[in-house]
Write a protein that holds these residues in place. Structure first.
Motif, PDB file in Angstrom:
ATOM      1  N   GLU A 263     108.620 -11.742  12.383  1.00 37.63           N
ATOM      2  CA  GLU A 263     108.354 -13.152  12.038  1.00 37.63           C
ATOM      3  C   GLU A 263     107.734 -13.889  13.236  1.00 37.63           C
ATOM      4  O   GLU A 263     106.785 -14.647  13.079  1.00 37.63           O
ATOM      5  N   VAL A 264     108.299 -13.656  14.414  1.00 36.66           N
ATOM      6  CA  VAL A 264     107.756 -14.318  15.613  1.00 36.66           C
ATOM      7  C   VAL A 264     106.329 -13.836  15.861  1.00 36.66           C
ATOM      8  O   VAL A 264     105.420 -14.622  16.159  1.00 36.66           O
ATOM      9  N   GLU A 267     103.956 -15.382  13.355  1.00 40.63           N
ATOM     10  CA  GLU A 267     103.767 -16.805  13.668  1.00 40.63           C
ATOM     11  C   GLU A 267     102.731 -16.966  14.787  1.00 40.63           C
ATOM     12  O   GLU A 267     101.846 -17.812  14.728  1.00 40.63           O
ATOM     13  N   ARG A 268     102.861 -16.106  15.823  1.00 38.19           N
ATOM     14  CA  ARG A 268     101.908 -16.167  16.945  1.00 38.19           C
ATOM     15  C   ARG A 268     100.495 -15.882  16.460  1.00 38.19           C
ATOM     16  O   ARG A 268      99.555 -16.584  16.806  1.00 38.19           O
ATOM     17  N   PHE A 270      99.331 -16.132  13.483  1.00 42.06           N
ATOM     18  CA  PHE A 270      98.903 -17.191  12.573  1.00 42.06           C
ATOM     19  C   PHE A 270      98.307 -18.354  13.367  1.00 42.06           C
ATOM     20  O   PHE A 270      97.212 -18.842  13.083  1.00 42.06           O
ATOM     21  N   LYS A 271      99.036 -18.784  14.420  1.00 43.41           N
ATOM     22  CA  LYS A 271      98.570 -19.922  15.230  1.00 43.41           C
ATOM     23  C   LYS A 271      97.259 -19.577  15.940  1.00 43.41           C
ATOM     24  O   LYS A 271      96.324 -20.370  15.954  1.00 43.41           O
ATOM     25  N   THR A 281      96.941 -16.801   5.436  1.00 46.27           N
ATOM     26  CA  THR A 281      98.228 -17.491   5.450  1.00 46.27           C
ATOM     27  C   THR A 281      99.217 -16.730   6.333  1.00 46.27           C
ATOM     28  O   THR A 281      99.032 -15.537   6.614  1.00 46.27           O
ATOM     29  N   TYR A 282     100.294 -17.433   6.689  1.00 47.56           N
ATOM     30  CA  TYR A 282     101.368 -16.815   7.483  1.00 47.56           C
ATOM     31  C   TYR A 282     101.926 -15.603   6.735  1.00 47.56           C
ATOM     32  O   TYR A 282     102.155 -14.535   7.324  1.00 47.56           O
ATOM     33  N   GLU A 283     102.112 -15.756   5.434  1.00 49.85           N
ATOM     34  CA  GLU A 283     102.700 -14.676   4.623  1.00 49.85           C
ATOM     35  C   GLU A 283     101.807 -13.432   4.640  1.00 49.85           C
ATOM     36  O   GLU A 283     102.292 -12.309   4.771  1.00 49.85           O
ATOM     37  N   LEU A 286     102.163 -11.766   8.010  1.00 45.19           N
ATOM     38  CA  LEU A 286     103.450 -11.069   8.139  1.00 45.19           C
ATOM     39  C   LEU A 286     103.403  -9.722   7.406  1.00 45.19           C
ATOM     40  O   LEU A 286     103.863  -8.692   7.924  1.00 45.19           O
ATOM     41  N   SER A 316     110.488 -12.593  22.251  1.00 51.02           N
ATOM     42  CA  SER A 316     110.629 -13.605  21.183  1.00 51.02           C
ATOM     43  C   SER A 316     110.799 -15.024  21.726  1.00 51.02           C
ATOM     44  O   SER A 316     110.218 -15.966  21.195  1.00 51.02           O
TER      45      SER A 316
END
Ligand code: DC
Length: 335
Positions: A263-264, A267-268, A270-271, A281-283, A286, A316
């Protein structure tokens, strides 16, 4: 004022051998550091107790280092220490950066100072390897070799040539004829495929997934690993990848393995990708990270795996700068 350390060893205990080894050591220190005679303030030598034929300070004077203060001392006879070893500390009236010089058998005292140092940095996608690798390279003034970029270039070539990548023989032919080079410009690593800079083209999500897929082929790994070893043998570098500590450089002195939860990591990514204008998308990211992890971990040849002797860092809750500092500190501790 700067202090320059150096050491060398003798092949036998004769006055002539002390003269030769001392002259060689001092001339190397002077040459490598661009030292002029009038910049040298003093030289302090110590020699192991098994050297009885001549004081190194006398040999230094005879070698023409006459204008500085010279001093010799005898080291205690410590069991297990390097035999017939002469150590020196040269104090020089300079401000520039200095290089220590360890010659002959004394090279074993400071393996970290051998001409080339390599650092292995492994971990899954999004664990921060490439950012951290660049930071460490900058701090240590060495190169950062992104080995993933090389697998990505193979994947890009497969796409460009429209090969069926599930066909081993077709991928084998691609790697056999690949012209893949890594160069360094002001902005860092450039990946050149058949003479063309593809550093930007290899960063798509399609290339990411295919790189992970084709990297499982033995022919691809053999070619990439041999290129990576060849580069690492020539230049000091930190190599980031999946199998550097386990397979590419198993004897490397400095090995690190970065981890972080999927997840972390997603997220990285994604940003990062959003800043570059990506609409993923984030999903989606992932999902892709989990798929790539499974593919990279479960392949038969050189899978993503932490080497037994690697330092594991969970990134993390850390910034890239903190991770880079931790790595530099651990290297310093080992030196
Ligand atoms: O680090 P990266 O995401 O750019 O790597 C792309 C793919 O290349 C990765 O999913 C697996 C493969 N790879 C590898 O197998 N071994 C390496 N040393 C580096 C990358």
């Amino acid at each position: 004022m700067k202090a320059i350390r150096g050491a060398t060893t003798l092949s036998c205990d004769t006055a002539e051998e002390v003269r030769t080894a001392t002259r060689e050591l001092l001339q190397s220190i002077a040459k490598i550091n661009g030292l002029k005679n009038d910049e040298i303030v003093c030289m302090m030598f110590s020699s192991t107790a098994d050297i009885k034929s001549l004081y190194p300070a006398k040999a230094a004077r005879e070698a023409g280092f006459c204008d500085c203060a010279l001093y010799s001392s005898l080291e205690p006879d410590i069991s297990g220490s390097l035999a017939m070893c002469i150590r020196v500390m040269v104090l020089a009236d300079i401000d520039r950066k200095v290089k220590y010089v360890y010659l002959r058998g004394a090279k074993s005292l400071r393996k970290d100072l051998s001409d080339v140092i390599n650092i292995a940095l492994d971990g899954p996608a999004g664990s921060g390897k490439s950012t951290v690798s660049k930071l460490v390279a900058k701090k240590l003034d060495i190169l950062s070799l992104d080995t993933g970029a090389m697998y990505r270039a193979v994947a890009l070539k497969c796409i460009n040539e429209g090969v069926d990548y599930s066909e081993k023989s077709q991928v084998d032919r691609v790697v056999e004829n690949i012209d893949l080079r890594v160069e360094y410009g002001n902005g860092g690593q450039l990946t050149l495929l058949d003479g063309k800079d593809v550093s930007g083209d290899i960063r798509t999500s399609q290339v990411s997934m295919l790189a992970s897929y084709v990297s499982a082929y033995p022919s691809v790994r053999a070619k990439m690993v041999s290129l990576q070893r060849e580069i690492a043998s020539r230049v000091s570098c930190i190599l980031d990848g999946r199998d550097i500590g386990t397979n590419v450089l198993p004897d490397c002195l400095y090995k690190f393995f970065l981890t972080a939860s999927p997840e972390v990591r997603a997220e990285r990514r994604f940003k990062e990708d959003k800043l570059k204008g990506s609409t993923q998308t984030y999903e989606d990211i992932l999902l892709e990270i989990n798929e790539r992890d499974a593919q990279d971990r479960n392949r038969a040849v050189a899978p993503l795996k932490c080497a037994d002797d690697a330092v594991v860092i969970d990134t993390s809750e850390m910034t890239a700068e903190e991770v880079a500092n931790t790595i530099c500190e651990r290297i310093q501790e080992k030196i």
